[in-house]
Design a protein around this motif. Structure first.
Motif, PDB file in Angstrom:
ATOM      1  N   UNK A 242      17.013  10.489  -6.340  1.00 42.37           N
ATOM      2  CA  UNK A 242      17.241   8.915  -6.985  1.00 42.37           C
ATOM      3  C   UNK A 242      18.651   8.350  -5.577  1.00 42.37           C
ATOM      4  N   UNK A 243      18.664   6.577  -5.266  1.00 49.28           N
ATOM      5  CA  UNK A 243      19.321   6.669  -4.558  1.00 49.28           C
ATOM      6  C   UNK A 243      20.266   6.126  -5.649  1.00 49.28           C
ATOM      7  N   UNK A 244      22.258   7.074  -5.307  1.00 47.89           N
ATOM      8  CA  UNK A 244      23.236   6.864  -5.672  1.00 47.89           C
ATOM      9  C   UNK A 244      23.369   5.746  -6.143  1.00 47.89           C
ATOM     10  N   UNK A 245      23.534   5.048  -4.667  1.00 55.09           N
ATOM     11  CA  UNK A 245      24.711   3.846  -5.432  1.00 55.09           C
ATOM     12  C   UNK A 245      24.073   2.470  -6.513  1.00 55.09           C
ATOM     13  N   UNK A 246      24.636   1.464  -6.666  1.00 57.21           N
ATOM     14  CA  UNK A 246      24.783   0.875  -8.063  1.00 57.21           C
ATOM     15  C   UNK A 246      23.109  -0.328  -7.464  1.00 57.21           C
ATOM     16  N   UNK A 247      23.763  -1.106  -6.043  1.00 61.90           N
ATOM     17  CA  UNK A 247      22.805  -1.900  -5.465  1.00 61.90           C
ATOM     18  C   UNK A 247      21.537  -0.762  -4.266  1.00 61.90           C
TER      19      UNK A 247
ATOM     20  N   UNK B 244      20.066   0.801  -6.429  1.00 57.38           N
ATOM     21  CA  UNK B 244      18.743   1.117  -7.992  1.00 57.38           C
ATOM     22  C   UNK B 244      18.539  -0.257  -7.790  1.00 57.38           C
ATOM     23  N   UNK B 245      19.796  -0.908  -8.113  1.00 58.42           N
ATOM     24  CA  UNK B 245      19.169  -2.422  -7.856  1.00 58.42           C
ATOM     25  C   UNK B 245      17.828  -2.962  -7.399  1.00 58.42           C
ATOM     26  N   UNK B 246      18.339  -2.651  -5.575  1.00 58.33           N
ATOM     27  CA  UNK B 246      16.878  -3.178  -5.127  1.00 58.33           C
ATOM     28  C   UNK B 246      15.568  -1.562  -5.608  1.00 58.33           C
ATOM     29  N   UNK B 247      15.714  -0.406  -5.986  1.00 62.15           N
ATOM     30  CA  UNK B 247      14.491  -0.407  -5.786  1.00 62.15           C
ATOM     31  C   UNK B 247      13.745  -0.946  -7.134  1.00 62.15           C
ATOM     32  N   UNK B 248      15.294  -1.415  -8.348  1.00 69.22           N
ATOM     33  CA  UNK B 248      14.464  -2.400  -9.803  1.00 69.22           C
ATOM     34  C   UNK B 248      13.649  -3.744  -8.976  1.00 69.22           C
ATOM     35  N   UNK B 249      14.190  -4.779  -8.219  1.00 67.56           N
ATOM     36  CA  UNK B 249      13.559  -5.179  -7.393  1.00 67.56           C
ATOM     37  C   UNK B 249      12.285  -5.026  -6.643  1.00 67.56           C
ATOM     38  N   UNK B 250      11.988  -4.185  -6.310  1.00 70.52           N
ATOM     39  CA  UNK B 250      11.424  -3.951  -5.445  1.00 70.52           C
ATOM     40  C   UNK B 250       9.982  -3.490  -6.080  1.00 70.52           C
ATOM     41  N   UNK B 251       9.902  -2.452  -6.888  1.00 68.54           N
ATOM     42  CA  UNK B 251       9.027  -2.648  -8.725  1.00 68.54           C
ATOM     43  C   UNK B 251       8.919  -3.911  -9.049  1.00 68.54           C
ATOM     44  N   UNK B 252       9.365  -4.633  -9.656  1.00 62.95           N
ATOM     45  CA  UNK B 252       8.994  -5.482  -9.987  1.00 62.95           C
ATOM     46  C   UNK B 252       8.267  -6.743  -9.002  1.00 62.95           C
ATOM     47  N   UNK B 253       8.462  -6.785  -7.454  1.00 68.92           N
ATOM     48  CA  UNK B 253       7.179  -7.750  -7.044  1.00 68.92           C
ATOM     49  C   UNK B 253       6.094  -6.791  -6.559  1.00 68.92           C
ATOM     50  N   UNK B 254       6.425  -5.585  -6.176  1.00 64.26           N
ATOM     51  CA  UNK B 254       5.087  -5.389  -6.472  1.00 64.26           C
ATOM     52  C   UNK B 254       4.165  -5.381  -7.598  1.00 64.26           C
ATOM     53  N   UNK B 255       4.975  -5.351  -8.933  1.00 59.89           N
ATOM     54  CA  UNK B 255       3.998  -5.764 -10.033  1.00 59.89           C
ATOM     55  C   UNK B 255       3.328  -6.509 -10.151  1.00 59.89           C
ATOM     56  N   UNK B 256       4.808  -7.660  -9.697  1.00 62.06           N
ATOM     57  CA  UNK B 256       4.349  -9.448 -10.017  1.00 62.06           C
ATOM     58  C   UNK B 256       3.256  -9.079  -8.660  1.00 62.06           C
ATOM     59  N   UNK B 257       3.021  -9.014  -7.423  1.00 63.37           N
ATOM     60  CA  UNK B 257       2.275  -9.166  -6.657  1.00 63.37           C
ATOM     61  C   UNK B 257       0.785  -8.186  -6.992  1.00 63.37           C
ATOM     62  N   UNK B 258       0.547  -7.451  -7.646  1.00 62.94           N
ATOM     63  CA  UNK B 258      -1.017  -6.923  -8.470  1.00 62.94           C
ATOM     64  C   UNK B 258      -1.367  -7.565  -9.407  1.00 62.94           C
ATOM     65  N   UNK B 259      -0.413  -8.413 -10.127  1.00 62.07           N
ATOM     66  CA  UNK B 259      -0.903  -9.473 -11.357  1.00 62.07           C
ATOM     67  C   UNK B 259      -1.190 -10.473 -11.188  1.00 62.07           C
ATOM     68  N   UNK B 260      -0.456 -10.867  -9.932  1.00 62.82           N
ATOM     69  CA  UNK B 260      -1.079 -12.637  -8.653  1.00 62.82           C
ATOM     70  C   UNK B 260      -2.851 -12.075  -8.542  1.00 62.82           C
ATOM     71  N   UNK B 261      -2.698 -11.121  -7.837  1.00 65.32           N
ATOM     72  CA  UNK B 261      -3.754 -10.385  -7.190  1.00 65.32           C
ATOM     73  C   UNK B 261      -5.167 -10.128  -8.438  1.00 65.32           C
ATOM     74  N   UNK B 262      -4.431  -9.965  -9.594  1.00 67.84           N
ATOM     75  CA  UNK B 262      -6.047  -9.671 -10.670  1.00 67.84           C
ATOM     76  C   UNK B 262      -5.938 -11.084 -11.150  1.00 67.84           C
ATOM     77  N   UNK B 263      -5.240 -11.683 -11.246  1.00 70.38           N
ATOM     78  CA  UNK B 263      -5.204 -13.125 -11.862  1.00 70.38           C
ATOM     79  C   UNK B 263      -6.193 -14.002 -10.566  1.00 70.38           C
ATOM     80  N   UNK B 264      -5.783 -13.515  -9.634  1.00 70.80           N
ATOM     81  CA  UNK B 264      -6.644 -14.338  -8.286  1.00 70.80           C
ATOM     82  C   UNK B 264      -7.843 -13.831  -8.157  1.00 70.80           C
ATOM     83  N   UNK B 265      -8.372 -12.689  -9.086  1.00 70.01           N
ATOM     84  CA  UNK B 265      -9.142 -12.128  -8.262  1.00 70.01           C
ATOM     85  C   UNK B 265     -10.349 -12.712  -9.966  1.00 70.01           C
ATOM     86  N   UNK B 266      -9.877 -12.826 -10.932  1.00 63.75           N
ATOM     87  CA  UNK B 266     -10.318 -13.029 -12.199  1.00 63.75           C
ATOM     88  C   UNK B 266     -11.158 -14.074 -12.378  1.00 63.75           C
TER      89      UNK B 266
END
Length: 169
Positions: A94-99, A101-123
């Motif tokens: 894993x990346x060692x710097x705090x920055x 790690x925070x970028x990875x958390x943000x990227x994961x949150x964006x991916x989850x949000x995009x997937x939730x948006x796609x599911x809601x739009x499809x439904x």
């Protein structure tokens, strides 16, 4: 000539013959490749003798102990001051710097949000016009705050900073 096969001078318990030694009468005293070991099995006293089958577990234990010590020395030398979380992150790749790690958390949150948006739009079954608008008029943002501010709520000031693209203090 016998030389140590182990690295630590304090643990030179094993010897490997590099050059054969013969007596003046041409009797072989030491043969190339023979391994000599400090043992009690030869004559009941601590002495060096040709390694026997019952000596090999001890020889291998010494080799593995020395290898563990070498690895421990390496880790201490290269990870001085690092705590357990940093060590775990380094071992996991894993990346060692705090920055990072925070970028990875943000990227994961964006991916989850995009997937939730796609599911809601499809439904919901968006029309082609709504789908085109949804593709062009969405704004995705992720923010990771360290340390977490669990009691804080977003304010208009926060929204102004985030929408303006200015760095939050």
């Amino acid at each position: 000539m016998a030389t140590s096969i182990l690295s630590s001078p304090s643990n030179q318990a094993s010897k490997s013959v590099k050059i054969a030694l013969t007596s003046p009468h041409r009797d072989k005293l030491l043969d190339v490749g023979d391994i000599y070991f400090r043992t009690l099995h030869a004559n009941g006293t601590l002495s060096s003798s040709l390694a026997r089958p019952q000596d090999w577990p001890d020889i291998l234990d010494i080799c593995f102990d020395n290898r563990e010590a070498d690895i421990g020395k390496f880790l201490r030398r290269h990870l001085v001051g690092a705590g357990a979380p940093q060590l775990l992150a380094a071992l996991q790749g894993d990346p060692a710097t705090p920055e990072d790690i925070l970028r990875r958390h943000c990227s994961t949150a964006l991916e989850r949000g995009h997937a939730a948006f796609e599911n809601a739009a499809r439904e919901r079954g968006l029309s082609p016009e709504e789908g085109a608008l949804a593709d062009r008029l969405t704004w995705e943002i992720a923010l990771a705050i360290e340390p977490p501010k669990t009691a804080a709520l977003p304010t208009k000031e926060f929204l102004a900073y985030a929408s303006d693209g200015r760095r939050l203090a």
